[in-house]
Design a protein around this motif. Structure first.
Motif, PDB file in Angstrom:
ATOM      1  N   PRO A 293      67.138 -14.307 -44.826  1.00 60.62           N
ATOM      2  CA  PRO A 293      66.435 -13.017 -44.866  1.00 60.62           C
ATOM      3  C   PRO A 293      66.205 -12.421 -43.476  1.00 60.62           C
ATOM      4  N   ASP A 294      65.869 -13.267 -42.508  1.00 57.16           N
ATOM      5  CA  ASP A 294      65.674 -12.776 -41.142  1.00 57.16           C
ATOM      6  C   ASP A 294      66.973 -12.234 -40.562  1.00 57.16           C
ATOM      7  N   THR A 295      68.053 -12.928 -40.832  1.00 55.05           N
ATOM      8  CA  THR A 295      69.356 -12.494 -40.343  1.00 55.05           C
ATOM      9  C   THR A 295      69.758 -11.168 -40.987  1.00 55.05           C
ATOM     10  N   ALA A 296      69.532 -11.034 -42.272  1.00 48.96           N
ATOM     11  CA  ALA A 296      69.859  -9.792 -42.975  1.00 48.96           C
ATOM     12  C   ALA A 296      69.003  -8.639 -42.456  1.00 48.96           C
ATOM     13  N   ARG A 297      67.740  -8.899 -42.187  1.00 48.50           N
ATOM     14  CA  ARG A 297      66.842  -7.869 -41.653  1.00 48.50           C
ATOM     15  C   ARG A 297      67.316  -7.421 -40.270  1.00 48.50           C
ATOM     16  N   ALA A 298      67.683  -8.362 -39.423  1.00 46.55           N
ATOM     17  CA  ALA A 298      68.171  -8.038 -38.079  1.00 46.55           C
ATOM     18  C   ALA A 298      69.481  -7.254 -38.158  1.00 46.55           C
ATOM     19  N   LEU A 299      70.338  -7.627 -39.084  1.00 49.98           N
ATOM     20  CA  LEU A 299      71.598  -6.901 -39.257  1.00 49.98           C
ATOM     21  C   LEU A 299      71.335  -5.475 -39.719  1.00 49.98           C
ATOM     22  N   GLY A 300      70.380  -5.292 -40.623  1.00 48.94           N
ATOM     23  CA  GLY A 300      70.023  -3.947 -41.086  1.00 48.94           C
ATOM     24  C   GLY A 300      69.482  -3.092 -39.957  1.00 48.94           C
ATOM     25  N   ARG A 301      68.620  -3.670 -39.113  1.00 49.09           N
ATOM     26  CA  ARG A 301      68.100  -2.922 -37.960  1.00 49.09           C
ATOM     27  C   ARG A 301      69.223  -2.517 -37.024  1.00 49.09           C
ATOM     28  N   SER A 302      70.128  -3.439 -36.764  1.00 52.16           N
ATOM     29  CA  SER A 302      71.250  -3.152 -35.874  1.00 52.16           C
ATOM     30  C   SER A 302      72.121  -2.036 -36.432  1.00 52.16           C
ATOM     31  N   MET A 303      72.358  -2.066 -37.742  1.00 55.37           N
ATOM     32  CA  MET A 303      73.182  -1.020 -38.356  1.00 55.37           C
ATOM     33  C   MET A 303      72.492   0.339 -38.278  1.00 55.37           C
ATOM     34  N   ARG A 304      71.158   0.375 -38.466  1.00 54.80           N
ATOM     35  CA  ARG A 304      70.428   1.643 -38.343  1.00 54.80           C
ATOM     36  C   ARG A 304      70.505   2.183 -36.931  1.00 54.80           C
ATOM     37  N   ILE A 305      70.356   1.318 -35.937  1.00 48.54           N
ATOM     38  CA  ILE A 305      70.434   1.741 -34.539  1.00 48.54           C
ATOM     39  C   ILE A 305      71.831   2.263 -34.234  1.00 48.54           C
ATOM     40  N   LEU A 306      72.854   1.540 -34.666  1.00 46.69           N
ATOM     41  CA  LEU A 306      74.227   1.971 -34.433  1.00 46.69           C
ATOM     42  C   LEU A 306      74.496   3.319 -35.084  1.00 46.69           C
ATOM     43  N   LYS A 307      74.012   3.505 -36.303  1.00 45.92           N
ATOM     44  CA  LYS A 307      74.220   4.764 -37.017  1.00 45.92           C
ATOM     45  C   LYS A 307      73.530   5.921 -36.310  1.00 45.92           C
ATOM     46  N   SER A 308      72.298   5.705 -35.846  1.00 44.02           N
ATOM     47  CA  SER A 308      71.576   6.786 -35.162  1.00 44.02           C
ATOM     48  C   SER A 308      72.220   7.118 -33.820  1.00 44.02           C
ATOM     49  N   GLU A 309      72.700   6.111 -33.105  1.00 48.51           N
ATOM     50  CA  GLU A 309      73.368   6.370 -31.827  1.00 48.51           C
ATOM     51  C   GLU A 309      74.686   7.112 -32.043  1.00 48.51           C
ATOM     52  N   ALA A 310      75.422   6.748 -33.075  1.00 49.03           N
ATOM     53  CA  ALA A 310      76.677   7.436 -33.365  1.00 49.03           C
ATOM     54  C   ALA A 310      76.413   8.887 -33.748  1.00 49.03           C
ATOM     55  N   LYS A 311      75.357   9.128 -34.524  1.00 48.86           N
ATOM     56  CA  LYS A 311      75.007  10.491 -34.905  1.00 48.86           C
ATOM     57  C   LYS A 311      74.596  11.303 -33.676  1.00 48.86           C
ATOM     58  N   ALA A 312      73.849  10.691 -32.755  1.00 47.37           N
ATOM     59  CA  ALA A 312      73.423  11.380 -31.533  1.00 47.37           C
ATOM     60  C   ALA A 312      74.629  11.736 -30.669  1.00 47.37           C
ATOM     61  N   LEU A 313      75.584  10.829 -30.558  1.00 45.72           N
ATOM     62  CA  LEU A 313      76.793  11.123 -29.777  1.00 45.72           C
ATOM     63  C   LEU A 313      77.596  12.243 -30.420  1.00 45.72           C
ATOM     64  N   LYS A 314      77.686  12.222 -31.740  1.00 52.36           N
ATOM     65  CA  LYS A 314      78.434  13.261 -32.452  1.00 52.36           C
ATOM     66  C   LYS A 314      77.771  14.622 -32.241  1.00 52.36           C
ATOM     67  N   ASN A 315      76.431  14.677 -32.366  1.00 52.38           N
ATOM     68  CA  ASN A 315      75.721  15.934 -32.159  1.00 52.38           C
ATOM     69  C   ASN A 315      75.838  16.413 -30.717  1.00 52.38           C
ATOM     70  N   GLU A 316      75.852  15.477 -29.778  1.00 51.22           N
ATOM     71  CA  GLU A 316      75.984  15.834 -28.369  1.00 51.22           C
ATOM     72  C   GLU A 316      77.354  16.445 -28.091  1.00 51.22           C
TER      73      GLU A 316
END
Length: 62
Positions: A28-51
């Motif tokens: 569960p801890d590993t899955a939670r960390a993976l979910g956080r990482s995916m959210r961060i990656l998604k938000s950074e990709a969206k920010a780069l796209k908008n930029e």
């Protein structure tokens, strides 16, 4: 010979191997960390796209 690369029983074996290697307490801890990482990656990709989509404002002529 290898018509179907992944069959359901292959996934079952992989799941069992993951549980045996990492233990059920850490999954569960590993899955939670993976979910956080995916959210961060998604938000950074969206920010780069908008930029990249926002055109640079040309300087105003005086």
């Amino acid at each position: 010979m290898l018509r179907n690369g992944l069959e359901p029983w292959h996934l079952l074996i992989v799941a069992i191997a993951v549980v045996v290697l990492f233990g059920s307490k850490k999954l569960p801890d590993t899955a939670r960390a993976l979910g956080r990482s995916m959210r961060i990656l998604k938000s950074e990709a969206k920010a780069l796209k908008n930029e990249n989509e926002a055109p640079a404002e040309p300087p105003a002529a005086a």
